[in-house]
Design a protein around this motif. Structure first.
Motif, PDB file in Angstrom:
ATOM      1  N   ALA A 174       5.183  -9.597  -8.208  1.00 16.86           N
ATOM      2  CA  ALA A 174       4.063  -9.541  -9.154  1.00 16.86           C
ATOM      3  C   ALA A 174       3.164  -8.336  -8.860  1.00 16.86           C
ATOM      4  O   ALA A 174       2.633  -7.699  -9.793  1.00 16.86           O
ATOM      5  N   TYR A 175       2.985  -8.009  -7.560  1.00 13.75           N
ATOM      6  CA  TYR A 175       2.176  -6.849  -7.207  1.00 13.75           C
ATOM      7  C   TYR A 175       2.879  -5.556  -7.610  1.00 13.75           C
ATOM      8  O   TYR A 175       2.238  -4.600  -8.066  1.00 13.75           O
ATOM      9  N   ALA A 176       4.201  -5.519  -7.443  1.00 18.46           N
ATOM     10  CA  ALA A 176       4.962  -4.350  -7.877  1.00 18.46           C
ATOM     11  C   ALA A 176       4.824  -4.163  -9.387  1.00 18.46           C
ATOM     12  O   ALA A 176       4.670  -3.035  -9.878  1.00 18.46           O
ATOM     13  N   ASP A 177       4.856  -5.266 -10.138  1.00 19.85           N
ATOM     14  CA  ASP A 177       4.689  -5.192 -11.591  1.00 19.85           C
ATOM     15  C   ASP A 177       3.314  -4.627 -11.959  1.00 19.85           C
ATOM     16  O   ASP A 177       3.182  -3.827 -12.890  1.00 19.85           O
ATOM     17  N   THR A 178       2.292  -5.039 -11.203  1.00 17.19           N
ATOM     18  CA  THR A 178       0.935  -4.549 -11.453  1.00 17.19           C
ATOM     19  C   THR A 178       0.860  -3.033 -11.303  1.00 17.19           C
ATOM     20  O   THR A 178       0.277  -2.327 -12.148  1.00 17.19           O
ATOM     21  N   ARG A 235     -12.663  -3.004  11.280  1.00 12.85           N
ATOM     22  CA  ARG A 235     -12.975  -4.309  10.692  1.00 12.85           C
ATOM     23  C   ARG A 235     -11.718  -5.144  10.423  1.00 12.85           C
ATOM     24  O   ARG A 235     -11.568  -5.763   9.374  1.00 12.85           O
ATOM     25  N   GLY A 236     -10.827  -5.158  11.410  1.00  8.46           N
ATOM     26  CA  GLY A 236      -9.629  -5.978  11.307  1.00  8.46           C
ATOM     27  C   GLY A 236      -8.600  -5.462  10.324  1.00  8.46           C
ATOM     28  O   GLY A 236      -7.653  -6.184   9.978  1.00  8.46           O
ATOM     29  N   GLN A 237      -8.759  -4.214   9.870  1.00  5.18           N
ATOM     30  CA  GLN A 237      -7.834  -3.613   8.919  1.00  5.18           C
ATOM     31  C   GLN A 237      -7.136  -2.415   9.558  1.00  5.18           C
ATOM     32  O   GLN A 237      -7.784  -1.576  10.183  1.00  5.18           O
ATOM     33  N   GLY A 238      -5.815  -2.323   9.385  1.00  7.32           N
ATOM     34  CA  GLY A 238      -5.088  -1.125   9.773  1.00  7.32           C
ATOM     35  C   GLY A 238      -5.059  -0.141   8.610  1.00  7.32           C
ATOM     36  O   GLY A 238      -5.454  -0.463   7.494  1.00  7.32           O
ATOM     37  N   LYS A 239      -4.625   1.091   8.882  1.00  8.09           N
ATOM     38  CA  LYS A 239      -4.516   2.145   7.867  1.00  8.09           C
ATOM     39  C   LYS A 239      -5.840   2.375   7.135  1.00  8.09           C
ATOM     40  O   LYS A 239      -5.868   2.606   5.919  1.00  8.09           O
ATOM     41  N   TYR A 240      -6.940   2.292   7.873  1.00 11.70           N
ATOM     42  CA  TYR A 240      -8.264   2.346   7.260  1.00 11.70           C
ATOM     43  C   TYR A 240      -8.438   3.597   6.396  1.00 11.70           C
ATOM     44  O   TYR A 240      -8.823   3.512   5.224  1.00 11.70           O
ATOM     45  N   LEU A 241      -8.182   4.777   6.963  1.00 12.99           N
ATOM     46  CA  LEU A 241      -8.435   6.011   6.224  1.00 12.99           C
ATOM     47  C   LEU A 241      -7.525   6.124   4.997  1.00 12.99           C
ATOM     48  O   LEU A 241      -7.975   6.553   3.928  1.00 12.99           O
ATOM     49  N   MET A 242      -6.293   5.729   5.133  1.00  9.82           N
ATOM     50  CA  MET A 242      -5.375   5.803   3.986  1.00  9.82           C
ATOM     51  C   MET A 242      -5.850   4.894   2.850  1.00  9.82           C
ATOM     52  O   MET A 242      -5.816   5.274   1.681  1.00  9.82           O
ATOM     53  N   LYS A 243      -6.263   3.696   3.189  1.00 12.31           N
ATOM     54  CA  LYS A 243      -6.719   2.765   2.152  1.00 12.31           C
ATOM     55  C   LYS A 243      -7.980   3.283   1.469  1.00 12.31           C
ATOM     56  O   LYS A 243      -8.122   3.185   0.237  1.00 12.31           O
ATOM     57  N   TYR A 297      -6.947   5.682  -6.577  1.00 16.83           N
ATOM     58  CA  TYR A 297      -5.715   5.476  -7.333  1.00 16.83           C
ATOM     59  C   TYR A 297      -5.353   4.004  -7.534  1.00 16.83           C
ATOM     60  O   TYR A 297      -4.794   3.632  -8.567  1.00 16.83           O
ATOM     61  N   LEU A 298      -5.610   3.170  -6.523  1.00 15.31           N
ATOM     62  CA  LEU A 298      -5.073   1.813  -6.506  1.00 15.31           C
ATOM     63  C   LEU A 298      -6.174   0.753  -6.486  1.00 15.31           C
ATOM     64  O   LEU A 298      -7.231   0.963  -5.877  1.00 15.31           O
ATOM     65  N   PRO A 299      -5.931  -0.404  -7.117  1.00 20.48           N
ATOM     66  CA  PRO A 299      -6.917  -1.493  -7.100  1.00 20.48           C
ATOM     67  C   PRO A 299      -7.037  -2.102  -5.708  1.00 20.48           C
ATOM     68  O   PRO A 299      -6.102  -2.062  -4.907  1.00 20.48           O
ATOM     69  N   LYS A 300      -8.178  -2.711  -5.446  1.00 18.11           N
ATOM     70  CA  LYS A 300      -8.439  -3.249  -4.109  1.00 18.11           C
ATOM     71  C   LYS A 300      -7.534  -4.423  -3.757  1.00 18.11           C
ATOM     72  O   LYS A 300      -7.263  -4.663  -2.573  1.00 18.11           O
ATOM     73  N   ASP A 301      -7.057  -5.179  -4.759  1.00 20.29           N
ATOM     74  CA  ASP A 301      -6.172  -6.297  -4.414  1.00 20.29           C
ATOM     75  C   ASP A 301      -4.801  -5.813  -3.963  1.00 20.29           C
ATOM     76  O   ASP A 301      -4.061  -6.567  -3.338  1.00 20.29           O
ATOM     77  N   ILE A 302      -4.465  -4.568  -4.241  1.00 13.74           N
ATOM     78  CA  ILE A 302      -3.251  -3.959  -3.683  1.00 13.74           C
ATOM     79  C   ILE A 302      -3.553  -3.409  -2.291  1.00 13.74           C
ATOM     80  O   ILE A 302      -2.781  -3.600  -1.342  1.00 13.74           O
ATOM     81  N   VAL A 330       0.825  -1.212   0.000  1.00 11.64           N
ATOM     82  CA  VAL A 330       0.000   0.000   0.000  1.00 11.64           C
ATOM     83  C   VAL A 330       0.858   1.261   0.000  1.00 11.64           C
ATOM     84  O   VAL A 330       0.605   2.210  -0.758  1.00 11.64           O
ATOM     85  N   ASP A 331       1.886   1.287   0.835  1.00  8.00           N
ATOM     86  CA  ASP A 331       2.617   2.525   1.081  1.00  8.00           C
ATOM     87  C   ASP A 331       3.451   2.966  -0.119  1.00  8.00           C
ATOM     88  O   ASP A 331       3.333   4.090  -0.599  1.00  8.00           O
ATOM     89  N   SER A 332       4.319   2.084  -0.603  1.00 11.26           N
ATOM     90  CA  SER A 332       5.152   2.462  -1.741  1.00 11.26           C
ATOM     91  C   SER A 332       4.293   2.672  -2.989  1.00 11.26           C
ATOM     92  O   SER A 332       4.578   3.553  -3.808  1.00 11.26           O
ATOM     93  N   SER A 333       3.217   1.894  -3.144  1.00  9.14           N
ATOM     94  CA  SER A 333       2.328   2.068  -4.294  1.00  9.14           C
ATOM     95  C   SER A 333       1.639   3.428  -4.243  1.00  9.14           C
ATOM     96  O   SER A 333       1.446   4.080  -5.283  1.00  9.14           O
ATOM     97  N   SER A 334       1.273   3.874  -3.041  1.00  6.89           N
ATOM     98  CA  SER A 334       0.639   5.189  -2.884  1.00  6.89           C
ATOM     99  C   SER A 334       1.606   6.304  -3.266  1.00  6.89           C
ATOM    100  O   SER A 334       1.232   7.261  -3.957  1.00  6.89           O
ATOM    101  N   VAL A 335       2.850   6.179  -2.803  1.00  8.08           N
ATOM    102  CA  VAL A 335       3.859   7.193  -3.137  1.00  8.08           C
ATOM    103  C   VAL A 335       4.080   7.247  -4.643  1.00  8.08           C
ATOM    104  O   VAL A 335       4.120   8.320  -5.253  1.00  8.08           O
ATOM    105  N   VAL A 336       4.207   6.094  -5.275  1.00 10.34           N
ATOM    106  CA  VAL A 336       4.427   6.045  -6.726  1.00 10.34           C
ATOM    107  C   VAL A 336       3.225   6.616  -7.477  1.00 10.34           C
ATOM    108  O   VAL A 336       3.374   7.348  -8.469  1.00 10.34           O
TER     109      VAL A 336
END
Length: 630
Positions: free
Chosen positions: A302-306, A534-542, A548-553, A269-275
C-alpha cells in the motif's frame, strides 16, 4: 553486467584448454544471455558471458586493446566512462567502440594498477598484459560485483563471478570448511573472508591483485576503504543540500543505458527516494515494481502504491506467499553457498517482475548501512551512550547476572524484551553489536554441533572476526564502528550478494545509486546526530527528502523486506521444519546433533520459541551441501 571466468598458470605458461574455460562460463550462462566469448594464449584463458547494456553492438568480450597487448573480461558498469574516454583520447589513445569496457583497457595501459581509483561504478574484472605476462584482478570499492578465485594443484589460479564457475573446473577439490558453516550460522550468509569450499577465496571489496608469471602469488592490495574518523562541519541546511546534490548525481549517472530502465519500489524511505529523484530527472514515467506478502502485517505494498501515485509511475506489483517456498531450489542453485536471508525470495520475484519490462533496475540498497538506518544502529548508539556512563567492571558485575536471570520472551512486544539489552550492556560494544547483528548465537550453535564438529572447530567463533574489524576500524565512536562492520561484512556478504544473484538469475542489471562511493565518503563524515536523532536513524536523509516524500513514508517504523518465514514454518511449511532434523544430507556431514535440531523444530512449531530463522538456515544449508558435496 556479465559473468567472467578464467585460468592463469602462475608458475609456467602451460597451454589452456579453451573448452575448459567454456565450461566455466557455461556454468554462469544466466549472467550473460546475450553473448559469449573465449580467448586463450600461452598460460592464460579468459571466458565471458554478456548481458548487453551499453554499446550493444560494439562491447563484446574478451576485449583486446588496440595495440593487442592487453585483454579484458569485465562484469559491471563504469558510470564516468565518457569523461574518462575524453581524458584518454587527449592522452593519445584511440577508441574503436563506445563501451565502458574499452575505457578500462586503455585506463590500464595509461594508469596501471592505479586505474581502479579513476573508475566510478561497480565492477569485477580481469586484465591480462601479454607483454608483462601479468594478470590483474580488481573488485569495486563496496563489493557490488563478486569475484571468486582458487589455487589449483597444477600451479594455476582459476577465477569466476560465481562459485559454480570454479566448480566447473575438474581440478577444484571440494572439501568443506566447517569454519564457514559457523560463519553462516552466526550471520546467515558466508562472509567474504571465507567460503564453504576450503581453499576458495573471494577478492575483498576495494582490493586488487596483480599476479606475475613465474613469481609467487601476492596478497590482495587494498585501494579504498571507508573512513569514519573525520567529521564534516556545516549547518543542517548546508548538509542537506550537499546530500541531495550527491544523491541526484548518483541517480542520474545510473540512468544511463541503451536498454529499458526502471526501479524497485518497496514503499520504504530508500527506494521511494530513488524513485522520487528518477521521476524528477526522467522525461517519461518511471517504470516501478513491488512485491507484497500474504501476511498482512508484513505487507508494505500500500505504501508503494502511494509513492507510485505521487510520482505518476508506471507501477506493477505481485504477491509472494508460502507456495513460493518452491523457489528454494532455484535460490540454492544461484547462490551456491548457503544464504539464509529469506528476503531473497521476494527479491527474486521483484527482479523477475522487473525483467518483464526493463533490463536495468535501480534499487534503494545501501542507505541503511551508510546513514545508520537499521534499528540495531539506533539501539547500539543508545547502548554505547550507556556504556560510556557506567564503568565496564560494574556493567559486567551487575547487568550480566541480571540479564541472565531475566526471562527470555520472544513472544513479548519488543520494549519488554530486556534480556538482550541487559546482556549486551554487560559486554563490550563490539561483542554487543556482533550479538545484535547475528542470527544464531554461539550458545545455540554449540548445542547443535556434534562432538566431531566441536573438535574440528577447536573453539572457533565467527563473531571474533567482527570484533577485530570493529576494534581496528578508522572510526571515532561505537556507531561508526558498527556501521563500518556492516559496510565490510553485512553489505557485501548479504545485501549485495542477494541482489547480484537474484538479478543475474533473470538477466537483469540492478544498480544501487545510494552506494555511490562519493556519497558513502560524505555520509561517513556526518556527525552522529545527523545520522541518529530522537530514536530515528537516517536523520539527515529523512529531513532532506521531506521536500519530496510524505511524512508517513519517511517516519513510519522501519519494516524492511521481511519475509514471513517464521509463520510459514509453523503453518504450511511445518513438515519442512520437522524434516530438517532427519536430513540424510546433513547427517552425512556429521556436523550436527539431529536430536537437538528436532527439539528446536518442535519448540518453534508449538510456539514456545521463535527459531524460524535458524530452521531456515538449516534448510538452506542442506540445499547447498547437496549441490556442492552431494
Amino acid at each position: 553486467m556479465c559473468g567472467i571466468a578464467g585460468i592463469f598458470h602462475v608458475e609456467t605458461a602451460k597451454p589452456v584448454d579453451p573448452e575448459r574455460v567454456r565450461r566455466m562460463t557455461d556454468a554462469i550462462a544466466h549472467r550473460g544471455p546475450d553473448g559469449s566469448g573465449v580467448w586463450t594464449a600461452a598460460g592464460v584463458g579468459f571466458g565471458h558471458r554478456r548481458l548487453s547494456i551499453i554499446d550493444l553492438a560494439g562491447g563484446g568480450q574478451p576485449m583486446h586493446s588496440a595495440d593487442g597487448k592487453a585483454v579484458l573480461v569485465f562484469n559491471g558498469e563504469i558510470y564516468n566512462f565518457r569523461e574518462l574516454r575524453r581524458q584518454l583520447e587527449q592522452a593519445g589513445y584511440a577508441f574503436r567502440t563506445d563501451s565502458d569496457s574499452e575505457v578500462i583497457l586503455h585506463g590500464w595501459r595509461h594508469w596501471g594498477t592505479d586505474c581502479v581509483t579513476h573508475f566510478h561504478g561497480f565492477f569485477a574484472f580481469a586484465i591480462y598484459d601479454l607483454t608483462q605476462k601479468q594478470l590483474f584482478l580488481a573488485r569495486d570499492r563496496l563489493g557490488v560485483k563478486p569475484l571468486y578465485y582458487a589455487d589449483l594443484a597444477d600451479g594455476s589460479i582459476i577465477f569466476g563471478s560465481e562459485l559454480k564457475a570454479l566448480m566447473a573446473h575438474p581440478a577444484l577439490r571440494r572439501e568443506a570448511d566447517l569454519g564457514a558453516v559457523d560463519d553462516f550460522l552466526s550471520f546467515g550468509y558466508v562472509p567474504d573472508h571465507t567460503c564453504l569450499i576450503s581453499g576458495v577465496k573471494k577478492l575483498p571489496a576495494g582490493h586488487t591483485m596483480l599476479l606475475q608469471q613465474g613469481r609467487p602469488r601476492p596478497q590482495p592490495v587494498e585501494y579504498w576503504d571507508i573512513d569514519f574518523s573525520n567529521r564534516i562541519k556545516g549547518s543542517q541546511e548546508e548538509l542537506e543540500e550537499e546530500l541531495l546534490r550527491l544523491m541526484k548525481q548518483a541517480v542520474e549517472s545510473r540512468m544511463v543505458a541503451d536498454v529499458p530502465l526502471g526501479a524497485f519500489l518497496s514503499g520504504g524511505v530508500d527506494s521511494s527516494s530513488v524513485v522520487a529523484l528518477m521521476a524528477e530527472i526522467s522525461r517519461q514515467p518511471v517504470k516501478t515494481c513491488s512485491i507484497g506478502f500474504d501476511v498482512g502485517e508484513l505487507d508494505e505494498s500500500a505504501y508503494a502504491d502511494t509513492v507510485a501515485k505521487r510520482f505518476l509511475t508506471d507501477h506493477r506489483s505481485r504477491q509472494v506467499g508460502s507456495d513460493d517456498f518452491q523457489l528454494i531450489d532455484t535460490l540454492a542453485f544461484h547462490f551456491d553457498e548457503p544464504f539464509a536471508d529469506a528476503s531473497a525470495l521476494p527479491t527474486y520475484r521483484v527482479c523477475e517482475l522487473a525483467r518483464e519490462q526493463v533490463k536495468v533496475a535501480l534499487s534503494g540498497d545501501g542507505a541503511d548501512e551508510a546513514m545508520a538506518g537499521y534499528r540495531r544502529h539506533v539501539f547500539h548508539h543508545g547502548e554505547e551512550t550507556a556504556r560510556g556512563m557506567i564503568p565496564a567492571a560494574l556493567r559486567s558485575a551487575l547487568l550480566g547476572p541480571l540479564g541472565r536471570a531475566y526471562p527470555k520472551a520472544d513472544w513479548a512486544p519488543r520494549p519488554l524484551r530486556a534480556k538482550t539489552t541487559l546482556l549486551s550492556l554487560a559486554r563490550s560494544g563490539e561483542e554487543g553489536y556482533a550479538e545484535a547483528v547475528g542470527v544464531t548465537g554461539p550458545a545455540i550453535r554449540h548445542q547443535l554441533y556434534s562432538g566431531r564438529a566441536k573438535g574440528i572447530l577447536q573453539g572457533y567463533r565467527a563473531e571474533e572476526h567482527m570484533h577485530r574489524l570493529m576494534r581496528g576500524a578508522p572510526a571515532r565512536s561505537g556507531l561508526d564502528r558498527a556501521q563500518y562492520a556492516d559496510m565490510k561484512l553485512w553489505l557485501p556478504g548479504d545485501i549485495l550478494t542477494k541482489l547480484d544473484r537474484t538479478s543475474m538469475a533473470v538477466g537483469l542489471e540492478a544498480r544501487e545509486p545510494l552506494l555511490d562511493h562519493r556519497l558513502i565518503e560524505f555520509t561517513a563524515k556526518l556527525p552522529e546526530n545527523m545520522r541518529v536523532r530522537r530514536g530515528q536513524g537516517k536523520y539527515l536523509m529523512k529531513q532532506t527528502m521531506e521536500r519530496y516524500l510524505p511524512k508517513d513514508i519517511l517516519y513510519r517504523p522501519k519494516m524492511g523486506f521481511v519475509t514471513p518465514v517464521a509463520q510459514w514454518l509453523r503453518g504450511p511449511l511445518a513438515d519442512s521444519a520437522r524434516g530438517i532434523a532427519n536430513s540424510q544430507i546433513l547427517a552425512s556431514m556429521q556436523w550436527f546433533d539431529s536430536a537437538a535440531i528436532g527439539k528446536i523444530a518442535e519448540d518453534h512449531i508449538a510456539g514456545r520459541s521463535d527459531h524460524g530463522r535458524l530452521l531456515w538456515q538449516l534448510i538452506m544449508l542442506e540445499k547447498s551441501v547437496a549441490r556442492i558435496f552431494g
